[in-house]
Design an enzyme around this catalytic site. Sequence first.
Site, short mmCIF file in Angstrom:
data_model
loop_
_atom_site.label_atom_id
_atom_site.label_comp_id
_atom_site.label_asym_id
_atom_site.label_seq_id
_atom_site.Cartn_x
_atom_site.Cartn_y
_atom_site.Cartn_z
N HIS A 259 0.87 -1.17 0.00
CA HIS A 259 0.00 0.00 0.00
C HIS A 259 0.92 1.23 0.00
O HIS A 259 1.38 1.67 1.05
CB HIS A 259 -0.92 -0.01 1.22
CG HIS A 259 -1.91 -1.11 1.24
ND1 HIS A 259 -2.94 -1.20 0.32
CD2 HIS A 259 -2.04 -2.19 2.05
CE1 HIS A 259 -3.66 -2.27 0.56
NE2 HIS A 259 -3.13 -2.90 1.60
N GLU A 288 -1.35 -6.54 -2.32
CA GLU A 288 -2.39 -5.55 -2.07
C GLU A 288 -1.97 -4.17 -2.60
O GLU A 288 -2.22 -3.14 -1.97
CB GLU A 288 -2.72 -5.46 -0.58
CG GLU A 288 -3.16 -6.76 0.04
CD GLU A 288 -3.49 -6.65 1.53
OE1 GLU A 288 -3.82 -5.53 1.99
OE2 GLU A 288 -3.44 -7.68 2.22
#
Length: 389
Positions: A259, A288
């Site tokens: 992230h 992610e």
Amino acid sequence: MKSIRLATAALAAIALTSPLALVAAAAEVPTSGDLSAGHAKKDTLRWVAPKGFYIGTAAAGGGHHESQPYPDPFTKDLEYRKVLAAEFSSVAAENQMKWEYIHPEQGRYNFGMADAIVDFARKNNQAVRGHTLLWHSQNPQWVEQGDFTPDELREILREHITTVVSRYKGDIQQWDVANEIFDDSGRLRTTDNIWIRELGPGIVADAFRWAHEADPKAKLFFNDYNVEGVNPKSNAYYTLIQDLLAQDVPVHGFSAQSHLSTRYGFPGDLETNLNRFADLGLETAITELDVRMDLPADGVPTAEMLAKQADYYQRTLSACLNVEGCNSFTIWGFTDKYSWVPVFFSGQGAATVMWNDFSRKPAYHALQCTLAKEAVERGEKHPHLPKCA
């Protein structure tokens, strides 16, 4: 690069779209999620990706989505499902396999949405990543506030892992078994992680053993954020994994959530970091990825901001492609329409590779061209490669 402007002032106030094509070669959004109809051969990410390399995304639903002014994205947004099927060869449940969603009450499981995601993936020839089995967050109240003895709590965790992993045996390629077990200083979460706090650090090894017993073919991962570079947190995982491997604990992979934010510099040692875990015999993955940015007052990113975001996406993908055994690359949502970022980071957003209307940002094209070039370098031939600089 052409300037970015919104279709209407109302959209500018509510959410980001892209009324202009930022890259002349951008293809139309697929109109069907049925890959048997030929959409795998369109101008998409999964089509240009090298063979054996999984390009994935999270299937939006659960968690913060349930408090937003729109219906469940995965089940209700047909266009979303079409793009999800056409663009990606791997899917992960964003929230639908987390404890609070899939096991909301003691003795009762809610498998409906997880089953739907697995079924969708099967129909569209997609791999599935399971997320997650042991975590300090998004546990149901009956677990966090229950009056259980250590033996009872241990059995609750064992039963949960065995039940969930067994249900999807053969359908899930990788599991995030232990998620975010260290803080940024490299210390185990012995306060806020109920499993480690009440059962001790050894419960992590047990979780891997139980998952392996339930599905011996699934690849079992540690997964965390802020572990992209070589730092105290990733060092803690490196040491722990060596200890577990020495004990023959079935640990198969290490993954960096990634992230990222353009507020900070890119983790230039990402490839170096992934390589040292690969040298332990592990698979690695990006699980992610999104790249958020501080938005201007009008909510519209500048061309320079979008270019920097695209650079972060491209460099992350290139790092993975350069590491042997890094064959799974997952972005955490593909459209700003359903991104978690604005909900949790005030004033930040535009973190994904597509606008609200599913048109493509420079970041999308950066990924697509990087995948296509890698496929060519590996000697693969495609009849419909994108035009890349």
